[in-house]
Design a protein around this motif. Structure first.
Motif, PDB file in Angstrom:
ATOM      1  N   UNK A 104      53.889  61.264  67.855  1.00 35.63           N
ATOM      2  CA  UNK A 104      53.593  60.774  66.483  1.00 35.63           C
ATOM      3  C   UNK A 104      54.800  61.181  65.937  1.00 35.63           C
ATOM      4  N   UNK A 105      55.430  60.081  64.926  1.00 30.43           N
ATOM      5  CA  UNK A 105      56.541  60.219  64.095  1.00 30.43           C
ATOM      6  C   UNK A 105      55.877  59.909  62.749  1.00 30.43           C
ATOM      7  N   UNK A 106      55.947  60.751  61.885  1.00 33.18           N
ATOM      8  CA  UNK A 106      55.567  60.440  60.368  1.00 33.18           C
ATOM      9  C   UNK A 106      57.049  60.525  59.760  1.00 33.18           C
ATOM     10  N   UNK A 107      57.487  61.638  59.447  1.00 29.04           N
ATOM     11  CA  UNK A 107      58.734  62.236  58.902  1.00 29.04           C
ATOM     12  C   UNK A 107      59.354  63.417  60.044  1.00 29.04           C
ATOM     13  N   UNK A 108      58.466  63.626  60.829  1.00 34.70           N
ATOM     14  CA  UNK A 108      58.884  64.372  62.101  1.00 34.70           C
ATOM     15  C   UNK A 108      58.115  64.097  63.347  1.00 34.70           C
ATOM     16  N   UNK A 109      58.720  64.727  64.320  1.00 31.37           N
ATOM     17  CA  UNK A 109      57.815  64.472  65.897  1.00 31.37           C
ATOM     18  C   UNK A 109      56.612  65.527  65.687  1.00 31.37           C
ATOM     19  N   UNK A 110      55.451  65.119  66.203  1.00 33.07           N
ATOM     20  CA  UNK A 110      54.495  65.895  66.353  1.00 33.07           C
ATOM     21  C   UNK A 110      53.864  65.397  67.927  1.00 33.07           C
ATOM     22  N   UNK A 111      53.486  66.257  68.826  1.00 31.28           N
ATOM     23  CA  UNK A 111      53.079  65.639  69.938  1.00 31.28           C
ATOM     24  C   UNK A 111      51.874  66.464  70.619  1.00 31.28           C
ATOM     25  N   UNK A 112      51.148  65.726  71.574  1.00 30.27           N
ATOM     26  CA  UNK A 112      49.960  66.342  72.297  1.00 30.27           C
ATOM     27  C   UNK A 112      50.663  67.050  73.434  1.00 30.27           C
ATOM     28  N   UNK A 113      49.652  67.199  74.542  1.00 28.57           N
ATOM     29  CA  UNK A 113      49.962  67.672  75.793  1.00 28.57           C
ATOM     30  C   UNK A 113      50.106  66.653  76.969  1.00 28.57           C
ATOM     31  N   UNK A 114      50.698  67.001  78.047  1.00 26.99           N
ATOM     32  CA  UNK A 114      50.337  65.830  79.097  1.00 26.99           C
ATOM     33  C   UNK A 114      49.035  65.627  79.678  1.00 26.99           C
ATOM     34  N   UNK A 115      48.239  66.466  79.296  1.00 24.59           N
ATOM     35  CA  UNK A 115      46.747  66.163  79.587  1.00 24.59           C
ATOM     36  C   UNK A 115      46.147  64.983  78.858  1.00 24.59           C
ATOM     37  N   UNK A 116      46.923  64.835  77.700  1.00 20.99           N
ATOM     38  CA  UNK A 116      46.405  63.579  76.765  1.00 20.99           C
ATOM     39  C   UNK A 116      46.922  62.413  77.144  1.00 20.99           C
ATOM     40  N   UNK A 139      53.626  56.712  70.154  1.00 16.88           N
ATOM     41  CA  UNK A 139      54.207  56.489  71.516  1.00 16.88           C
ATOM     42  C   UNK A 139      53.950  57.543  72.560  1.00 16.88           C
ATOM     43  N   UNK A 140      54.590  57.463  73.603  1.00 17.75           N
ATOM     44  CA  UNK A 140      54.521  58.565  74.571  1.00 17.75           C
ATOM     45  C   UNK A 140      55.861  58.609  75.543  1.00 17.75           C
ATOM     46  N   UNK A 141      56.152  59.637  76.026  1.00 10.99           N
ATOM     47  CA  UNK A 141      57.368  59.798  76.820  1.00 10.99           C
ATOM     48  C   UNK A 141      57.529  61.373  77.274  1.00 10.99           C
ATOM     49  N   UNK A 142      58.710  61.476  78.049  1.00  8.44           N
ATOM     50  CA  UNK A 142      58.858  62.791  78.309  1.00  8.44           C
ATOM     51  C   UNK A 142      59.318  63.847  77.026  1.00  8.44           C
ATOM     52  N   UNK A 143      59.087  64.939  77.180  1.00  6.64           N
ATOM     53  CA  UNK A 143      59.146  65.927  76.149  1.00  6.64           C
ATOM     54  C   UNK A 143      60.500  65.856  75.530  1.00  6.64           C
ATOM     55  N   UNK A 144      61.517  65.603  76.433  1.00 12.66           N
ATOM     56  CA  UNK A 144      62.899  65.324  76.128  1.00 12.66           C
ATOM     57  C   UNK A 144      63.194  64.526  74.967  1.00 12.66           C
ATOM     58  N   UNK A 145      62.467  63.294  75.295  1.00 15.81           N
ATOM     59  CA  UNK A 145      62.748  62.101  74.337  1.00 15.81           C
ATOM     60  C   UNK A 145      62.543  62.579  73.092  1.00 15.81           C
ATOM     61  N   UNK A 146      61.643  63.580  72.636  1.00 17.40           N
ATOM     62  CA  UNK A 146      61.439  63.911  71.224  1.00 17.40           C
ATOM     63  C   UNK A 146      62.029  65.125  70.757  1.00 17.40           C
ATOM     64  N   UNK A 147      62.786  65.853  71.988  1.00 18.35           N
ATOM     65  CA  UNK A 147      63.285  67.109  71.644  1.00 18.35           C
ATOM     66  C   UNK A 147      62.061  68.192  71.402  1.00 18.35           C
ATOM     67  N   UNK A 148      60.944  67.877  72.265  1.00 20.65           N
ATOM     68  CA  UNK A 148      60.078  69.057  72.597  1.00 20.65           C
ATOM     69  C   UNK A 148      59.975  69.235  74.100  1.00 20.65           C
ATOM     70  N   UNK A 149      59.685  70.648  74.287  1.00 26.86           N
ATOM     71  CA  UNK A 149      59.860  70.957  75.700  1.00 26.86           C
ATOM     72  C   UNK A 149      58.563  71.725  76.084  1.00 26.86           C
ATOM     73  N   UNK A 150      57.963  71.046  77.093  1.00 26.39           N
ATOM     74  CA  UNK A 150      56.698  71.376  77.498  1.00 26.39           C
ATOM     75  C   UNK A 150      56.786  72.223  79.102  1.00 26.39           C
TER      76      UNK A 150
END
Length: 185
Positions: A104-116, A139-150
């Protein structure tokens, strides 16, 4: 329900704790979004949604997320909790869907988990806690797309390992490392 020429669907005076399906998509591809929220409303509340047929413009590393994003906006609501489910088509997948997280992008990225993300039904679920509005892009994507590492395994190296997450997160600023290691690993 109001439908505008731009493909935007708006539900005026939504009911708290109800679930709404927004029958939207782009071209001939039906990709609805479902919104369920618990909220207190003001004088002129609404929740609206539309889709855009491109990668979300704030994606950090392109080529690793869906080629579509959903914009959900709300007005005059104080939300104590909400879920936003997006349904995507196989033709919109780029990268490794098994690594996808909802984002989710509001003013920064937030994410859920792979199970979501349910690969079989092409559905990604984003859960909000208390927020003033639902305004943003989903949206959805690999964590790298959002600079989030899982971290998804206990390996010493490779994608999904803690070492991989730390090395990548240290290569830029304001990174998030999250953990989703199966109990069988």
């Amino acid at each position: 329900i109001a439908t505008l020429n731009s493909g935007l669907v708006r539900i005026n005076n939504p009911i708290s704790e109800a679930s709404y399906t927004y029958p939207i998509g782009t071209g001939s591809v039906y990709t609805p979004v479902m919104v369920s929220a618990t909220f207190a409303s003001g004088a002129s509340p609404f929740i609206e949604a539309t889709t855009t047929d491109s990668e979300e413009p704030n994606v950090i590393n392109s080529g690793q997320s869906l080629t579509k994003y959903w914009t959900v906006n709300s007005n005059d609501l104080t939300i104590s909790g909400a879920t936003v489910d997006i349904v995507y088509d196989d033709t919109e997948i780029i990268g490794d869907e098994s690594l996808y997280i909802p984002a989710y992008y509001g003013s920064t990225w937030s994410s859920g988990a792979v199970d979501d993300v349910a690969d079989g039904s092409n559905t990604a679920t984003f859960t909000h806690g208390a927020v003033s509005e639902l305004n943003g892009n989903y949206t959805a994507g690999e964590p790298d797309a959002f600079d989030m590492y899982l971290v998804t395994n206990t390996n010493d190296s490779g994608t999904g390992s803690l070492r991989w997450a730390i090395v990548n997160a240290n290569s830029s600023s304001d990174e998030t490392i999250t953990f989703n290691i199966p109990s069988s690993d």
